[in-house]
Design an enzyme around this catalytic site. Sequence first.
Site, PDB file in Angstrom:
ATOM      1  N   ARG A  25      53.785  -9.637 -23.495  1.00 23.36           N
ATOM      2  CA  ARG A  25      55.033  -9.756 -22.753  1.00 23.36           C
ATOM      3  C   ARG A  25      55.967 -10.742 -23.463  1.00 23.36           C
ATOM      4  NH1 ARG A  25      57.025  -7.735 -18.793  1.00 23.36           N
ATOM      5  NH2 ARG A  25      55.050  -6.976 -17.972  1.00 23.36           N
ATOM      6  N   ARG A  88      57.264 -20.852 -16.088  1.00 24.34           N
ATOM      7  CA  ARG A  88      56.271 -19.779 -16.064  1.00 24.34           C
ATOM      8  C   ARG A  88      56.895 -18.550 -15.408  1.00 24.34           C
ATOM      9  NH1 ARG A  88      52.171 -16.762 -14.943  1.00 24.34           N
ATOM     10  NH2 ARG A  88      51.510 -16.470 -12.787  1.00 24.34           N
ATOM     11  N   GLU A 180      48.441 -16.816  -7.559  1.00 25.86           N
ATOM     12  CA  GLU A 180      48.464 -16.618  -9.013  1.00 25.86           C
ATOM     13  C   GLU A 180      47.488 -17.626  -9.594  1.00 25.86           C
ATOM     14  OE1 GLU A 180      49.752 -20.024  -9.420  1.00 25.86           O
ATOM     15  OE2 GLU A 180      50.825 -19.199 -11.144  1.00 25.86           O
ATOM     16  N   SER A 204      53.230  -8.285  -7.772  1.00 19.52           N
ATOM     17  CA  SER A 204      52.759  -7.063  -8.453  1.00 19.52           C
ATOM     18  C   SER A 204      51.733  -6.303  -7.630  1.00 19.52           C
ATOM     19  CB  SER A 204      52.132  -7.438  -9.798  1.00 19.52           C
ATOM     20  OG  SER A 204      51.033  -8.318  -9.587  1.00 19.52           O
ATOM     21  N   ASP A 205      51.132  -6.999  -6.674  1.00 16.93           N
ATOM     22  CA  ASP A 205      50.161  -6.356  -5.791  1.00 16.93           C
ATOM     23  C   ASP A 205      50.166  -7.155  -4.492  1.00 16.93           C
ATOM     24  OD1 ASP A 205      48.689  -8.043  -8.060  1.00 16.93           O
ATOM     25  OD2 ASP A 205      47.625  -8.397  -6.191  1.00 16.93           O
TER      26      ASP A 205
HETATM   27  N1  HPA Z   1      45.188 -13.134  -7.786  1.00 14.01           N
HETATM   28  C1  HPA Z   1      45.434 -14.025  -8.741  1.00 14.01           C
HETATM   29  N2  HPA Z   1      46.427 -13.896  -9.594  1.00 14.01           N
HETATM   30  C2  HPA Z   1      47.212 -12.823  -9.499  1.00 14.01           C
HETATM   31  C3  HPA Z   1      47.006 -11.858  -8.528  1.00 14.01           C
HETATM   32  C4  HPA Z   1      45.936 -12.028  -7.623  1.00 14.01           C
HETATM   33  O1  HPA Z   1      45.701 -11.210  -6.747  1.00 14.01           O
HETATM   34  N3  HPA Z   1      47.952 -10.891  -8.701  1.00 14.01           N
HETATM   35  C5  HPA Z   1      48.723 -11.279  -9.741  1.00 14.01           C
HETATM   36  N4  HPA Z   1      48.268 -12.440 -10.220  1.00 14.01           N
END
Ligand code: HPA
Length: 236
Positions: A25, A88, A180, A204-205
Amino acid sequence: MGTPHISAKPGDFAETVLLPGDPLRALHIATTLLDDAVEVTRVRAMGGYTGTWRGRRVSVMGTGMGIPSSSIYATELVREYGVKRLVRIGTCGGVADSLQLGDIVLGIGACTDSGVNRARFKGMDYAAVASYGLLAAVANEAQRQNIAVQVGNLFSADLFYGPDPTMVDTLAAMNILGIEMEAAGLYGLAAQYGAEALTVCAVSDHLRTHQSWSPEQRQLGVDAMVRLVLEAVVGA
Ligand code: HPA
């Protein structure tokens, strides 16, 4: 010259460095978002690049994942290369119900199960907080561009695959926005060495809805977030 993990020459890094976890990235940002970017280090394939954004110097360097890896690079950048601002840029898992995939979180503080800040602070609890100046710059630029951001606490986990299935509920109950793996370490080391730090994450999730971004969404979403950060901390 160089450090154990960075082979750049003195002056090769700008005073502001964006820190994605993923070295690819960093390369992508250098080649597609910055002008005139040159590689300044590549130890262990962890590329660092310096270029310009709207004519102003800025660097970007991968850190790897987690507090131990990211702290090595961030510490050497500040201590040996005179870097003043560490931003970051990454992704987080959503914890708060208010967050949707793609939302941007500014980590005003970072809780953690890591011991690094206690190691720095004689066993006491250190309130790991972002630089107000950097935080305000990104929040103000987001408002100007009509981009929604949420400002709140992150949780920097030592284990991606943790043993406690109730952890997400514990974090949500304490109003943590996202999880994170780096912010608390970055904020602690910035305090230790007199630098400024901020963590900006795209969701992202989501750990409660179990939705997650496709790789394409991740690329586009993070790029948009990085443009916001560049405009806020370098372009203004
Ligand atoms: N846990 C830790 N770090 C992360 C996660 C997670 O679910 N998703 C993106 N970074």
